[in-house]
Design an enzyme around this catalytic site. Sequence first.
Site, PDB file in Angstrom:
ATOM      1  CB  SER A   1       7.896  -1.608   1.178  1.00 15.12           C
ATOM      2  OG  SER A   1       8.907  -1.306   0.258  1.00 15.12           O
ATOM      3  CB  VAL A   2       3.437   0.658   4.070  1.00 11.95           C
ATOM      4  CG1 VAL A   2       2.317   0.345   5.067  1.00 11.95           C
ATOM      5  CG2 VAL A   2       4.428   1.629   4.698  1.00 11.95           C
TER       6      VAL A   2
ATOM      7  CG  ASP B   1       7.838  14.060   5.295  1.00 12.38           C
ATOM      8  OD1 ASP B   1       7.616  15.012   4.516  1.00 12.38           O
ATOM      9  OD2 ASP B   1       8.062  12.901   4.896  1.00 12.38           O
TER      10      ASP B   1
ATOM     11  CB  ILE C   1      -0.988   0.036   1.198  1.00 10.72           C
ATOM     12  CG1 ILE C   1      -0.267  -0.294   2.504  1.00 10.72           C
ATOM     13  CG2 ILE C   1      -2.151  -0.913   0.938  1.00 10.72           C
ATOM     14  CD1 ILE C   1      -1.171  -0.204   3.722  1.00 10.72           C
ATOM     15  N   GLY C   2       2.106   1.108   0.173  1.00 10.81           N
ATOM     16  CA  GLY C   2       2.948   2.302   0.161  1.00 10.81           C
ATOM     17  C   GLY C   2       4.378   1.922  -0.143  1.00 10.81           C
ATOM     18  CD  GLU C   3       8.456   0.391  -3.413  1.00 13.07           C
ATOM     19  OE1 GLU C   3       7.793  -0.343  -4.152  1.00 13.07           O
ATOM     20  OE2 GLU C   3       9.516   0.041  -2.850  1.00 13.07           O
ATOM     21  N   GLY C   4       8.062   3.972  -0.326  1.00 14.47           N
ATOM     22  CA  GLY C   4       8.824   5.220  -0.287  1.00 14.47           C
ATOM     23  C   GLY C   4      10.301   4.915  -0.387  1.00 14.47           C
TER      24      GLY C   4
ATOM     25  CG  PHE D   1      13.873   6.629   4.025  1.00  9.93           C
ATOM     26  CD1 PHE D   1      15.237   6.464   3.884  1.00  9.93           C
ATOM     27  CD2 PHE D   1      13.330   7.876   3.786  1.00  9.93           C
ATOM     28  CE1 PHE D   1      16.056   7.528   3.513  1.00  9.93           C
ATOM     29  CE2 PHE D   1      14.131   8.945   3.420  1.00  9.93           C
ATOM     30  CZ  PHE D   1      15.501   8.769   3.283  1.00  9.93           C
TER      31      PHE D   1
HETATM   32  P1  ADP Z   1       7.347   6.308   4.305  1.00  9.83           P
HETATM   33  O1  ADP Z   1       8.369   6.656   5.326  1.00  9.83           O
HETATM   34  O2  ADP Z   1       7.859   5.335   3.307  1.00  9.83           O
HETATM   35  O3  ADP Z   1       6.694   7.508   3.697  1.00  9.83           O
HETATM   36  P2  ADP Z   1       4.860   5.928   5.769  1.00  9.83           P
HETATM   37  O4  ADP Z   1       4.883   5.558   7.200  1.00  9.83           O
HETATM   38  O5  ADP Z   1       4.526   7.350   5.457  1.00  9.83           O
HETATM   39  O6  ADP Z   1       6.241   5.490   5.107  1.00  9.83           O
HETATM   40  O7  ADP Z   1       3.836   5.003   4.997  1.00  9.83           O
HETATM   41  C1  ADP Z   1       3.709   5.080   3.588  1.00  9.83           C
HETATM   42  C2  ADP Z   1       2.255   4.934   3.198  1.00  9.83           C
HETATM   43  O8  ADP Z   1       1.738   3.689   3.654  1.00  9.83           O
HETATM   44  C3  ADP Z   1       1.339   5.997   3.793  1.00  9.83           C
HETATM   45  O9  ADP Z   1       1.311   7.158   3.002  1.00  9.83           O
HETATM   46  C4  ADP Z   1       0.008   5.275   3.810  1.00  9.83           C
HETATM   47  O10 ADP Z   1      -0.599   5.328   2.531  1.00  9.83           O
HETATM   48  C5  ADP Z   1       0.399   3.830   4.083  1.00  9.83           C
HETATM   49  N1  ADP Z   1       0.300   3.558   5.530  1.00  9.83           N
HETATM   50  C6  ADP Z   1       1.253   3.744   6.459  1.00  9.83           C
HETATM   51  N2  ADP Z   1       0.817   3.386   7.676  1.00  9.83           N
HETATM   52  C7  ADP Z   1      -0.456   2.975   7.515  1.00  9.83           C
HETATM   53  C8  ADP Z   1      -1.463   2.479   8.405  1.00  9.83           C
HETATM   54  N3  ADP Z   1      -1.225   2.321   9.710  1.00  9.83           N
HETATM   55  N4  ADP Z   1      -2.666   2.167   7.886  1.00  9.83           N
HETATM   56  C9  ADP Z   1      -2.896   2.299   6.569  1.00  9.83           C
HETATM   57  N5  ADP Z   1      -1.996   2.736   5.696  1.00  9.83           N
HETATM   58  C10 ADP Z   1      -0.784   3.075   6.143  1.00  9.83           C
HETATM   59 MG    MG Z   2       5.411   8.943   4.478  1.00 13.53          MG
END
Ligand code: ADP
Ligand code: MG
Length: 505
Positions: free
Chosen positions: A64-65, A170, A57-60, A62
Amino acid sequence: METVLKSHCDEQHPHEAEDFHRKHEQNNKLSGIKKDIEKLYEAVPQLVNVFKIKEKIGEGTFSSVYLATAQLQTGYEEKMALKHLIPTSHPLRIAAELQCLTVAGGQDNVMGVKYCFRKNDHVVIVMPYLEHESFLDILNSLSFEEVREYMFNLFKALRRIHHFGIVHRDVKPSNFLYNRRLKEYALVDFGLAQGTPDTKIELLKTAQSEGQQEDSVHRSVQRSVFGERNFNVSSSTYQENSSTKLIKQSKMIDVSSRKLVTKKKIISTKTVSNGVARKAASGCPSNLTCDCYATDRVCSICLSRRQQVAPRAGTPGFRAPEVLTKCPTQTTAIDMWSAGIVFLSLLSGRYPFYKASDDLTALAQIMTVRGSKETIQAAKTFGKSVLCTQDVPAQNLRTLCEKLRGTNSSYTRSRGDTHTNSVNDLALPVDKQHAPKTRGKEIQHLQSCQEGDGALEIKATDMKGWDQVPDDAYDLLDKLLDLNPATRITAKEALLHPFFKDMRL
Ligand code: ADP
Ligand code: MG
Ligand code: ZN
């Protein structure tokens, strides 16, 4: 299979080719994600027995989520978010991120943590999953009341973390999860957080200096945003000591000469140390004086100076002026500025509002809204001198937002426009005659939209409260976008602002 065969057909319709490529890419992506999930199970095998990892659901940069489900003993399946940190993350950074979540999280719209798994250098933070909207998707369908609630809840989260002496660094929509249906909110991502001098997060005290070192090394290698050089840290013989630390660095930052949105000329960028500061700097060897000060050249001596060390993490468009000018002392006020930028997006319907790839451009863009004189004046208060050859007036925030949103003109913007129009088309005075020379093409685009056929599209439909935005909203926005961090409104104060008078804390 059918698509594959079709794609080889000569008389193929162009749309089908596009379709094919899109599907092909999607498939590639899917198998890529599948592989990533397998790799994660391999790297942290403890996860196998507990979680079914469903999707990414997320890839940055630093992390991957992933979305995963956990089988509870009750038979119920619970959704969780698994944040897999890149293995090269500094252990202190990881520990600090976790401590922010465990100490400040779980309350007041701050994301909490459930578990944490580690094997070797792989760390997975397990959080409750909050299904959330994409900011861009909903931006132009939100009612004014929803925006008011959104901001209220963001300030609640910020008040909480600031109370613990955490500077998030951020704050932006992708780090503030919003479930529109459930009216649930969560501030996430403490990956860049730093502590205030009196922070209650023990690990942020150590992570602070570590992080800054890491940051400065990282930045100077990756990009030299300002081309800025620090005079008193110019040689390897330089040793940091308390006396040099106390010297306030005064910098000249020539913003106007930046590649702004200028059509006619692209002028060189130039940043030089202030001559007075040079002499005051005790670590400055006398043979390193130069004569490029306040000229439009950068001499070789200045080119060889090292960058000033100041935390600069975050996303350019959300960075406060004191961050952009590398002010060494940065407080929780920087998060309030970022919240102001989010609010500005919500009120204007533009996201991202400022789309700058570097800090000087970002500063110039701030000037186009807040005024150049005002910005220069504010920078002085935190010891930075900013040079700007062109005078840009501050804009009235209501007029600006209404123009961009199209609520005071007979023009409804189509969804497709939202993400392409960023600050470059901030059609400063939208009045053509007074338009500054520094405008880009997109400004004309905005103008033509406003003047074009779109005018006929206006419907007397529900304005969702956008025709009645109270002055309080713009007053709060003005206080968030205070160029001076010392007087900028705090989260606690923002919650008590008349804009939220009927809301319960
Ligand atoms: P990064 O440091 O890679 O930006 P984040 O912690 O911001 O990591 O998470 C990246 C993305 O993953 C978020 O923008 C969100 O879309 C998703 N995400 C992160 N934590 C959660 C959560 N607890 N529930 C649902 N989505 C989440
Ligand atoms: Mg983030
Ligand atoms: Zn020089």
